[in-house]
Design an enzyme around this catalytic site. Structure first.
Site, PDB file in Angstrom:
ATOM      1  CG  ASN A 159      -4.515  -0.363 -12.415  1.00  0.00           C
ATOM      2  OD1 ASN A 159      -4.260  -0.431 -11.153  1.00  0.00           O
ATOM      3  ND2 ASN A 159      -3.655  -1.053 -13.164  1.00  0.00           N
TER       4      ASN A 159
ATOM      5  CG  LEU B 295     -11.529  -4.791 -11.123  1.00  0.00           C
ATOM      6  CD1 LEU B 295     -11.631  -3.379 -11.494  1.00  0.00           C
ATOM      7  CD2 LEU B 295     -11.901  -5.189  -9.741  1.00  0.00           C
TER       8      LEU B 295
ATOM      9  CD  GLU C  77     -15.771  -6.620 -20.687  1.00  0.00           C
ATOM     10  OE1 GLU C  77     -15.649  -7.576 -21.347  1.00  0.00           O
ATOM     11  OE2 GLU C  77     -16.709  -5.673 -20.705  1.00  0.00           O
TER      12      GLU C  77
ATOM     13  N   GLY D 132       0.850  -1.357  -0.133  1.00  0.00           N
ATOM     14  CA  GLY D 132      -0.060  -0.077  -0.074  1.00  0.00           C
ATOM     15  C   GLY D 132       0.940   1.447   0.036  1.00  0.00           C
TER      16      GLY D 132
ATOM     17  CG  HIS E 191       0.850  -1.398 -15.561  1.00  0.00           C
ATOM     18  ND1 HIS E 191       0.453  -2.884 -15.050  1.00  0.00           N
ATOM     19  CD2 HIS E 191       1.850  -1.636 -16.503  1.00  0.00           C
ATOM     20  CE1 HIS E 191       1.095  -3.566 -15.667  1.00  0.00           C
ATOM     21  NE2 HIS E 191       1.995  -3.091 -16.467  1.00  0.00           N
TER      22      HIS E 191
ATOM     23  NE  ARG F  82      -8.635 -11.297  -5.859  1.00  0.00           N
ATOM     24  CZ  ARG F  82      -8.564 -12.501  -5.746  1.00  0.00           C
ATOM     25  NH1 ARG F  82      -9.447 -13.449  -6.702  1.00  0.00           N
ATOM     26  NH2 ARG F  82      -7.761 -13.480  -5.135  1.00  0.00           N
TER      27      ARG F  82
END
Ligand code: GAR
Length: 320
Positions: free
Chosen positions: A109, A95, A144, A15, A111, A93
């Site tokens: 996100n 989604l 997606e 985190g 990356h 994970r």
């Protein structure tokens, strides 16, 4: 200043990016606040840190006990916290599609590579193996397809000749901590940025035939039938002390205008000076603008203002 965007951070481990987002949110000028930290590992060290920082934490049961159950619980937790945006920060994970669809345009996100290079895991090793001289980090919208949504911001990090993947990861992480809060802040501010709103409206308006640009008392506008044509849309940026950044369009008449303003006062308003000339104000500085609806309004207004030769052509094309 609008209310700060309510952000949930999803983590799976340490985190450190979550911490960077929390500490940046402490600045009074930061346009977001972290209202929830959660994730797929109830024992993630980052959750303990968030608790110590007095940020609300939800320790959800691990998805191993049922993936559907986990995402249902997550959805409920996010709704209860009245979350506007979700920031993934080392959330390892994938989604499910229905979750991404529900939060379309609202999940971000980070990356650790310069996307579209090196998607997926082990990015630093892949970067070194490819002989890249530069690596970096990317903040993007989640779609997606894995690591493929719209890129919102990137930062480059030099690869040193004797870097191993850990040394590179450590340096990229420093860059991530700078990039993520900045890009999240920009994204959270977008709905209230008049220049950004104007660019979106411009993109939609230009899909209509023969649209020109002109101004109305200094405000940006769009005209039907080229630059000399009649104005069919105007952006009024907090005109005459109004709160709204409004898109002014032509409704069918005063009855429709008053009806809309009375029944949906969060969305529609009577613009000063312009209202009497039949312009309806659509409030654009909101988080929940429906851009499909904006497109429909632009088309309606265009039809009301376009010269007869153009509307006739449009009708002929529709009848065809
Ligand atoms: C970060 O480097 C982040 O970019 C990466 O995991 C690390 C999490 O560290 N994310 C991914 O690889 C996502 N595909 P953190 O828990 O200290 O923020």
């Amino acid at each position: 200043m609008p209310d700060r965007s309510r952000v949930a951070v999803l983590i799976s481990g340490r985190g450190s990016n979550m911490a960077a987002l929390i500490y940046a949110s402490r600045a009074a000028s930061c346009p977001y606040e972290i209202v929830l930290v959660t994730g797929d590992r109830p024992d993630a060290p980052g959750l303990t840190l968030a608790e110590a920082e007095d940020v609300p934490v939800a320790r959800l049961p691990a998805p191993a006990k049922g993936k559907d159950l986990f995402f249902a619980a997550l959805q409920q937790t996010l709704e209860e916290a009245r979350v506007d945006l979700i920031a993934l920060a080392g959330f390892m994970r994938i989604l499910p599609a229905h979750f991404v669809a529900k939060w379309a345009g609202r999940i971000i996100n980070i990356h650790p590579s310069l996307l579209p290079k090196h998607k997926g895991l082990k990015t630093h090793a892949a970067c070194i193996a490819a002989g890249d001289r530069v690596s970096g980090a990317t903040v993007h919208l989640v779609s997606e397809e894995l690591d493929s949504g719209e890129i919102l911001g990137q930062v480059e990090v030099a690869v040193l000749p004797d870097d191993d993947d850990q040394a590179l990861a450590d340096r990229v992480l420093i860059a991530e901590h700078q990039l993520y809060p900045r890009i999240l802040a920009e994204y959270a501010s977008r709905p209230f940025d008049a220049a950004w709103i104007e660019r979106q409206v411009d993109g939609l308006a230009r899909r209509l035939p023969e649209v020109g640009r002109k101004t109305s008392h200094g405000s940006p506008g769009w005209s039907a039938g080229g630059e000399k044509g009649k104005l069919f849309a105007i952006i009024a940026d907090q005109h005459h002390g109004e709160d709204a950044i409004g898109l002014l369009i032509k409704a069918s008449g005063l009855d429709e205008m008053t009806g809309l303003i009375e029944t949906q006062p969060d969305k529609y308003y009577w613009p000063k000076y312009y209202g009497v000339s039949g312009w309806l104000g659509l409030k654009m500085n909101r988080r929940d603008v429906d851009w499909g609806e904006v497109e429909d309004w632009l088309e309606r207004s265009w039809r009301a203002c376009a010269p007869h030769r153009l509307t006739k052509l449009m009708r002929a094309a529709e009848d065809f």
